[in-house]
Write an enzyme that holds these catalytic residues in place. Sequence first.
Site, short mmCIF file in Angstrom:
data_model
loop_
_atom_site.label_atom_id
_atom_site.label_comp_id
_atom_site.label_asym_id
_atom_site.label_seq_id
_atom_site.Cartn_x
_atom_site.Cartn_y
_atom_site.Cartn_z
N ASP A 1 5.28 -2.65 -2.53
CA ASP A 1 4.96 -3.65 -1.50
C ASP A 1 5.39 -4.13 -0.20
O ASP A 1 6.96 -4.49 -0.69
CB ASP A 1 4.67 -5.50 -2.08
C1 BGC Z 1 1.04 -7.24 1.84
C2 BGC Z 1 0.23 -5.74 1.15
C3 BGC Z 1 0.43 -5.30 2.65
C4 BGC Z 1 1.62 -5.29 3.22
C5 BGC Z 1 1.90 -4.31 4.04
C6 BGC Z 1 2.45 -6.81 1.85
O1 BGC Z 1 2.71 -8.02 2.67
O2 BGC Z 1 1.06 -8.21 0.63
O3 BGC Z 1 -0.67 -5.93 0.92
O4 BGC Z 1 -0.13 -3.32 2.52
O5 BGC Z 1 1.91 -6.25 3.46
O6 BGC Z 1 1.25 -5.37 5.70
#
Ligand code: BGC
Length: 769
Positions: free
Chosen positions: A279
């Site tokens: 993530d």
């Molecule tokens: C989120 C993810 C997301 C990623 C990219 C993160 O903060 O937890 O779900 O895909 O950001 O935006």
Amino acid sequence: MKTVQFRQVIAVAFLLVGHTAFSQEKLPQLGHAPVSEIIKLMTLEEKASVVAGTGMRFQGHGAVIGEADGRVPGAAGNTMSINRFGIPGTVLSDGPAGVRIDPFRKGDSTKSYYATAWPVGTLLASSWDTALVKKVGVGFGNEIKEYGVDVILAPGMNIQRNPLNGRNFEYFSEDPYVSGYMAAAMVNGIQSNGVGTSIKHFAANNQESNRNAVNAIISERALRELYLRSFEIAVKRSQPMTVMSSYNKINGTYTSESYDLLTKILREEWGFKGMVMTDWFGGKDPVAQMKAGNDLLEPGTPRQQQAIIDAVKNGTLEVKVLDQNVERVLLYILKTPSFRKYQYANTPNLKSHATLSRSAAADGMVLLKNDNSALPLNKSQKVALFGIGSYKPVIGGTGSGAVVVAYTVALEKGLSQIGYVPDTALKTIYVTQIKADLKTHPEKNMVLGSPHLVPEPELRATDISSAADQDDIGIFTIRRNAGEGADRKVEDFYLSEAEKTQLKAVADAFHAKGKKLIVVLNIGGAIEMESWNKNVDAILLAWQPGLEAGNAIADVLSGGVDPSGKLATTFPVKYEDEPSAKSFPGTPANRPAESIYDEGIYVGYRYFNTFSVKTSYPFGYGLSYTRFAYSNLKLSAATFSKKLTATVTVINSGKVAGKEVVQLYLSAPNKTLDKPSEELKGFGKTRLLQPGASQTLTFTIDPKNLASFNTEKSSWIADAGKYTVKIGASSEDIRMTKPFVLAKMLIVEKDHKAIVPQVSINELKKLTK
Ligand code: BGC
């Protein structure tokens, strides 16, 4: 507006200096030569650049944490290109409810890039219709491909452990079986377009409070049976191109640094063939991440690349480990539209996707109450629409799961378009309030956590009474919204005093005139209903239905679509009834360092049913405008061997056409190990049945459906004894049962001893031994 230039993209060019020995033609090219040959010729710096994305900078609309510096503005991340080996960059974009990209591009005023907001995951799961979810995936995948995106960072599929998780709307269910099958359907639909998915957040990202560091302390059994099980089903049934590890730790280790999780379980046990990415900025130690099998670091930083280079040089990271990560990234790239040089047109068929979004939304709405057939509405009625949500719907949650849309349809519009007559005096009050509020709170495309919602106007008694005089029926929309970055507060679970007072005043005024009041719930997670649901005649849970919200709600209210959704999450009587109410979101409460899952396997209906705790609306529950009778439950054998099939016939015994969701629960012998009173092991939905028509549904029960995870033996074991198949219209409305026997104990699967908690957990138990 651009703000901080967070970090510059690394120029690939400098990496190439010193590699002039090979001319471009002589170098092996991706897709033409085995990846191992390319990896052999890569510099260490090139390898490090392949396993870290191209970085990001903070921007206005796009991705939530920032925007990747790439060819699709607003996308969340990219992977690095290396021209000399013919390795293209690829584009990763959020998120579960639609393609989250910027609607406008610099220097391009002629075109917009709006995307379809599909209904949120919780709504889709409430359809209990994997064919429908796959169909949504097919449309979604087309949009992903036509906007030049290679991987959509979706579906979100964490277990809805507690109703206050701010991201529950993105997830499917409290049950791993529903979550797993829904995710697989979505992945199969999306990937049928030749684009990729990233099922997320693996695993146990069940709260937003201190999500980047919280240590989720979970027993091996609860992990295996709930929090990993949903991912296991999705991986085995759909082979997603990628998996996204989560931010949190489990039992002391960041998931992105956990060899147990990413290699032993995901790859060795489940046979995952794809690539794992972090993530965004997840985890701490890039070297540990490489070793764990977390191949790609997103969005990628120079610091991470340097750490990897240094570790190889000083011998703390074996180059063959890094080579394997690189190989997995390259194998992923080979599967992408970017590699195939797909000529995307940036003109997805938004019109047909909106139609699909609308019908999916209607199919996942849940009719919770319908006294004296208050619904469907009679034709051409005069409707008094109360609540800001009737004029300005919440189409989805906030954060990376939000979609930037060209328009939304409000209920007021949806109803008027099909011949209903909304009260104009009320409309003026609400529209004036919305307009005034917009001046102080302009719309933003990027919001985290609970957003500002236009406050409900105070209504004068005469406003209410004249509506009750003039209109045929009242409809009151209640809204909630939340999202990435923050959990909901307990207060958000309950109606505010102002909401309660207004709802009661409206209900009383309409009832005094012998007229009915309908409530529409435009929410992303469970709320308290016990204190007010008796005052109203019907309740439609519309969830957060995507951009066609008002049309879809109107379709159901009018009877154009028979409601066929059922709850994939329990609505408890009060928050304290939740088995995790005391432990969520962990301690210390303001910034939890650890969260102990002491409810163990008793999440959702597994708890409410086993401990006989009353719910407001149980798991699996939902009404229809028609009725269904169940008959003829048959099992293929009375004794289990290898597998067993159950068939049951459902007949539409009511007066209008409808679809029925049928659930198969299984009760297992519980002499030695705690077992929930029943667990969902199958579900199906009939086709649209005309009155009098019937359909026979078939369910297959395999050995793993019988088994529980035995921690001492690290095995899935089915105990010998009597099992009961329970066919239900909900988890509390079991219509037919039939027993079968397992003659001998069965070791169904032997697993690694992995992710073992470092502390003892005082888990909730039913058996007192
Ligand atoms: C989120 C993810 C997301 C990623 C990219 C993160 O903060 O937890 O779900 O895909 O950001 O935006």
